[in-house]
Write a protein that holds these residues in place. Sequence first.
Motif, PDB file in Angstrom:
ATOM      1  N   LYS A 139       4.535  94.121  21.183  1.00 12.24           N
ATOM      2  CA  LYS A 139       4.954  94.338  22.564  1.00 12.24           C
ATOM      3  C   LYS A 139       6.474  94.284  22.608  1.00 12.24           C
ATOM      4  O   LYS A 139       7.074  93.403  21.992  1.00 12.24           O
ATOM      5  N   ASN A 140       7.070  95.220  23.301  1.00  8.55           N
ATOM      6  CA  ASN A 140       8.534  95.257  23.461  1.00  8.55           C
ATOM      7  C   ASN A 140       9.239  95.152  22.105  1.00  8.55           C
ATOM      8  O   ASN A 140      10.228  94.447  21.961  1.00  8.55           O
ATOM      9  N   GLY A 141       8.667  95.825  21.093  1.00 11.11           N
ATOM     10  CA  GLY A 141       9.305  95.893  19.782  1.00 11.11           C
ATOM     11  C   GLY A 141       9.080  94.691  18.880  1.00 11.11           C
ATOM     12  O   GLY A 141       9.644  94.632  17.792  1.00 11.11           O
ATOM     13  N   LYS A 142       8.238  93.763  19.325  1.00  9.60           N
ATOM     14  CA  LYS A 142       8.028  92.549  18.499  1.00  9.60           C
ATOM     15  C   LYS A 142       6.544  92.236  18.351  1.00  9.60           C
ATOM     16  O   LYS A 142       5.740  92.573  19.228  1.00  9.60           O
ATOM     17  N   ALA A 143       6.201  91.525  17.260  1.00  8.99           N
ATOM     18  CA  ALA A 143       4.832  91.029  17.102  1.00  8.99           C
ATOM     19  C   ALA A 143       4.526  90.112  18.285  1.00  8.99           C
ATOM     20  O   ALA A 143       5.430  89.459  18.829  1.00  8.99           O
ATOM     21  N   LEU A 144       3.273  90.057  18.699  1.00  3.46           N
ATOM     22  CA  LEU A 144       2.903  89.200  19.830  1.00  3.46           C
ATOM     23  C   LEU A 144       3.058  87.734  19.458  1.00  3.46           C
ATOM     24  O   LEU A 144       2.656  87.321  18.376  1.00  3.46           O
ATOM     25  N   ASP A 145       3.608  86.943  20.344  1.00  2.53           N
ATOM     26  CA  ASP A 145       3.771  85.508  20.078  1.00  2.53           C
ATOM     27  C   ASP A 145       2.618  84.719  20.701  1.00  2.53           C
ATOM     28  O   ASP A 145       1.626  85.301  21.147  1.00  2.53           O
ATOM     29  N   GLU A 146       2.766  83.404  20.729  1.00  2.00           N
ATOM     30  CA  GLU A 146       1.655  82.554  21.187  1.00  2.00           C
ATOM     31  C   GLU A 146       1.317  82.734  22.668  1.00  2.00           C
ATOM     32  O   GLU A 146       0.292  82.269  23.132  1.00  2.00           O
ATOM     33  N   ASN A 147       2.159  83.441  23.414  1.00  2.00           N
ATOM     34  CA  ASN A 147       1.849  83.676  24.824  1.00  2.00           C
ATOM     35  C   ASN A 147       0.730  84.692  25.025  1.00  2.00           C
ATOM     36  O   ASN A 147       0.097  84.702  26.077  1.00  2.00           O
ATOM     37  N   ASP A 148       0.507  85.557  24.041  1.00  2.00           N
ATOM     38  CA  ASP A 148      -0.603  86.505  24.201  1.00  2.00           C
ATOM     39  C   ASP A 148      -1.112  87.103  22.885  1.00  2.00           C
ATOM     40  O   ASP A 148      -1.844  88.083  22.907  1.00  2.00           O
ATOM     41  N   GLY A 149      -0.782  86.522  21.750  1.00  3.51           N
ATOM     42  CA  GLY A 149      -1.147  87.171  20.494  1.00  3.51           C
ATOM     43  C   GLY A 149      -2.058  86.371  19.608  1.00  3.51           C
ATOM     44  O   GLY A 149      -2.616  85.412  20.071  1.00  3.51           O
ATOM     45  N   GLU A 150      -2.208  86.811  18.356  1.00  2.00           N
ATOM     46  CA  GLU A 150      -1.516  87.917  17.698  1.00  2.00           C
ATOM     47  C   GLU A 150      -2.037  89.288  18.148  1.00  2.00           C
ATOM     48  O   GLU A 150      -1.420  90.318  17.887  1.00  2.00           O
ATOM     49  N   ILE A 151      -3.206  89.270  18.817  1.00  2.00           N
ATOM     50  CA  ILE A 151      -3.858  90.520  19.214  1.00  2.00           C
ATOM     51  C   ILE A 151      -4.231  90.415  20.689  1.00  2.00           C
ATOM     52  O   ILE A 151      -4.690  89.365  21.147  1.00  2.00           O
TER      53      ILE A 151
END
Length: 179
Positions: A139-151
């Motif tokens: 998202k927005n050029g970066k891997a998803l972080d703990e706020n909504d990732g990894e998927i």
Amino acid sequence: MIKTLFAACTAASLLAAAPAWSAAPPPARDNMSHALAVTGVVETPLTLKVADLRQLPPANGGEIAVTRQNGDKAETITSYRGVRLRDILDKAVLDAPGHNDVKKLAIIATATDGYAVVFSWGELYNAPAGEGVIVYYEKNGKALDENDGEIALISAKDIRTGPRHVKWLNGIEVRKLVE
Ligand SMILES: Nc1nc2c(c(=O)[nH]1)N[C@H]1C(S)=C(S)[C@@H](COP(=O)(O)O)O[C@H]1N2
Ligand SMILES: [Mo]
């Protein structure tokens, strides 16, 4: 010591008194999803990590406004990299041999925190909405972080995109609802 205790109590009571519209506390790190299990009535159940998702036909795109059920704005996704849910289901192959079997299928997307949303075969394969149902890992050029990732998953063509924005996506279950 007493002073610290007082400060802690005050903070706690302030939190308890926080109005319903205030921002939710940040999610716990252990909500993070590390893989997506595709299960149910499919010929080949799958476990897909981000590296596996990257091997599937890409569905990358631009701006999506994430709007909550009440109309409030949650966030604006400026770009994403992912895969259409349809392409994931095609890789697993829906187990629907009868002419009318696919029409009875529900596709349930689940998250590590127990959140779940429902799609139908008709919606994913035979309606404009299907094009916009994306499993994404950047998202927005970066891997998803703990706020909504990894998927995560989003249904970009929904009227309000918040409800079927599944953070911490870890499951896609295909279920036949009627015989
Ligand atoms: N895993 C998971 N995803 C979720 C939710 C949730 O509780 N768990 N809430 C949904 C709802 S109802 C909304 S409106 C959007 C936006 O959430 P936010 O208000 O935390 O930004 O996330 C969606 N995704
Ligand atoms: Mo929501």
